[in-house]
Motif scaffolding. Structure first.
Motif, short mmCIF file in Angstrom:
data_model
loop_
_atom_site.label_atom_id
_atom_site.label_comp_id
_atom_site.label_asym_id
_atom_site.label_seq_id
_atom_site.Cartn_x
_atom_site.Cartn_y
_atom_site.Cartn_z
N UNK A 27 0.85 -1.19 0.00
CA UNK A 27 0.00 0.00 0.00
C UNK A 27 0.89 1.24 0.00
N UNK A 35 5.38 10.14 1.56
CA UNK A 35 4.67 8.97 1.03
C UNK A 35 5.14 7.73 1.77
N UNK A 36 4.15 7.07 2.35
CA UNK A 36 4.38 5.92 3.21
C UNK A 36 4.10 4.66 2.39
N UNK A 38 3.58 0.50 2.86
CA UNK A 38 3.32 -0.54 3.86
C UNK A 38 3.14 -1.88 3.16
N UNK A 78 11.67 1.79 7.26
CA UNK A 78 11.63 2.57 8.50
C UNK A 78 11.58 1.65 9.71
N UNK A 106 17.32 -1.45 10.10
CA UNK A 106 15.88 -1.27 10.31
C UNK A 106 15.54 -1.63 11.75
N UNK A 125 4.87 -6.88 9.20
CA UNK A 125 4.47 -5.68 8.48
C UNK A 125 5.68 -4.76 8.42
N UNK A 127 7.24 -1.02 7.21
CA UNK A 127 6.88 0.36 6.92
C UNK A 127 8.07 1.04 6.25
N UNK A 128 7.82 1.69 5.13
CA UNK A 128 8.90 2.38 4.44
C UNK A 128 8.51 3.79 4.04
N UNK A 129 9.53 4.55 3.66
CA UNK A 129 9.33 5.94 3.23
C UNK A 129 9.78 6.01 1.77
N UNK B 31 6.10 10.95 11.06
CA UNK B 31 6.24 10.60 9.64
C UNK B 31 5.68 11.78 8.85
N UNK B 40 -0.67 -3.94 15.88
CA UNK B 40 -0.84 -5.23 15.24
C UNK B 40 -1.34 -6.23 16.28
N UNK B 109 -6.29 -1.67 3.30
CA UNK B 109 -5.12 -1.21 2.55
C UNK B 109 -4.45 -2.33 1.78
#
Lengths: 289, 289
Positions: A27, A35-36, A38, A78, A106, A125, A127-129, B31, B40, B109
């Motif tokens: 996503x 902008x994230x 996931x 992230x 990370x 899960x 999470x990135x930028x 963020x 989660x 998502x």
């Protein structure tokens, strides 16, 4: 209800605007001024890994497979959330997790710990930028683009066989695959489409072609493979976590990658392999998911 | 390795700065220009729900329990990622998912779909946007604050019994619990500490006291309960998903809630119930996780 029916049913639900394709488990959404990205991948004991597999390797792969999804979006990782089923070899799992988190710089963000009631299920899960917008998708390949892939395909297959047969050969490409995070960030501004190759080059290329509504023409002789005598096996085995991308003519190629084909107008089939149309993706690759 | 040992081992890993307490499964991080809240929760068949339970209710609870974690941070839900094990009653699961996402105005998502290899494991990651910073934590209770709780405790217990015994009584509080999202957002600017009460009021109050390094003194007669004849059961059963919070003297109380006690200097015990010290949290509540 099988997976395809389940995904079809989910498409009726209230979807977040960022959820364009529920099969593409990444996503991308605006959050704050950034902008994230996931992604979430789950591994089930007995399906995605064997009960006697080194749990440190399982931890590595769980993280690396998610980071590979971020890499395909050009995103910088992230942090991760881990849902862990308690069970044997937790010490080894934690050690492997430490290795992979340290390698990629990370941090663990949190998660959940549950008891296991049978085969264990591990879910991550990540999470990135995004480092560049618009974020690349598998759907953007344009007619006339070149088709490229990073790395050498089939190394995971040879690594798996070395592990299975106890030959003493190097199993690292299978046991501890590398996510192409740095390459993805360098490529993101230049590519028209990008995805990771977790399920085999030909199957994933078929998916890119379908998503982009083009045909992809692949020259297998141009594909870098770990064992030329088993070229088609190398191109249909999964777990290599390389990046497949389309690059417009004249665009700079900022990383080492091989040109393996061309993006063509949608023809008789989404995929042409050495000039032959592939009409059915069955047998093109292995779905590890 | 049990859960406590696992969490202790995880604390040696590279942690994201947002991961302050890996038991508190909510991560709060900056963020872009905003504050992102991630949680989660995982439910295992046979542990967190029964194999014959309505899968629509299971979907509702999976989402609501995660949204309750966001509510305790005063966060507005943005979207969820679902990791789903295929199996029976997927139609009912999707219908329940549709109900709860529509009720809270939250979008799907993405996520992952896996085959099940035994009891199913369902994992959800919820993403929220903080409505107020600093985001409340369970660690902020200050001496002199009042201690409050929303709603009526024990309704989930009575709902569970109605379902179990087939009395025809209202089971909704157990089957389809409500997350206090609106209340959490209204409370966030005013409280000094907040958490949800998923594991029973007294156990969760003990945790807030420990995290805040204070003692909490609770007057059970002031606690709103669904069955006054079974007051202690109502205060030790979980699944109510109400909000427990500490409010500084003089601060406005923006939602309907009952004052049930006071924050005191750390004394002989973290928790005093009707003046009696509770030295061991065993038996105070039920860990459904």
């Amino acid at each position: 209800m099988n997976e395809a029916e389940f995904i079809a049913a989910l498409r009726r639900l209230p979807l977040h605007p960022a959820a364009r394709d529920l099969r593409d488990d990444v996503a991308v959404l605006e959050f704050g001024g950034e902008t994230l990205v996931l992604t979430q991948d789950t591994m089930v004991e007995g399906i995605h890994y064997l009960p006697d597999q080194d749990m440190g390797d399982v931890a590595w792969k769980l993280v690396a497979s998610n980071l590979s999804d971020l890499a395909a979006k050009g995103a910088q990782p992230v942090g991760v959330l881990l849902s862990y089923s308690l069970g044997d070899a937790t010490e080894a799992f934690v050690a492997g997790l430490e290795d992979v988190l340290a390698h990629y710089g990370v941090g663990l963000l949190g998660g959940d710990t549950v008891g296991a009631n049978g085969p264990r299920t591990l879910s991550l899960t990540a999470l990135g930028r995004a480092s560049h917008t618009p974020v690349p998708s598998r759907a953007g390949a344009q007619v006339g683009d070149g088709l490229y892939v990073t790395g050498t395909l089939g190394e995971a297959m040879l690594g798996f066989e070395a592990m299975r047969d106890g030959t003493g050969g190097d199993a690292a490409a299978y046991a501890r695959p590398m996510a192409r995070v740095a390459e993805g960030a360098l490529l993101a501004p230049n590519v028209s489409a990008m995805m990771d190759v977790s399920d085999g080059l030909l199957l994933d290329a078929f998916r890119m072609a379908e998503a982009s509504e083009v045909s992809l023409s692949i020259d297998t002789a141009a594909c870098p493979v770990a064992d030329p005598a088993r070229r088609m096996e190398c191109l249909t085995w999964g777990d290599d976590y390389e990046l497949l991308f389309a690059l417009p003519a004249g665009a700079q190629l900022p990383v080492k990658a091989a040109r393996i084909g061309t993006v063509e107008p949608l023809g008789f089939s989404a995929l042409f392999v050495d000039g032959e149309p592939v009409t059915n993706p069955q047998g093109l690759g292995y779905s590890h998911r």
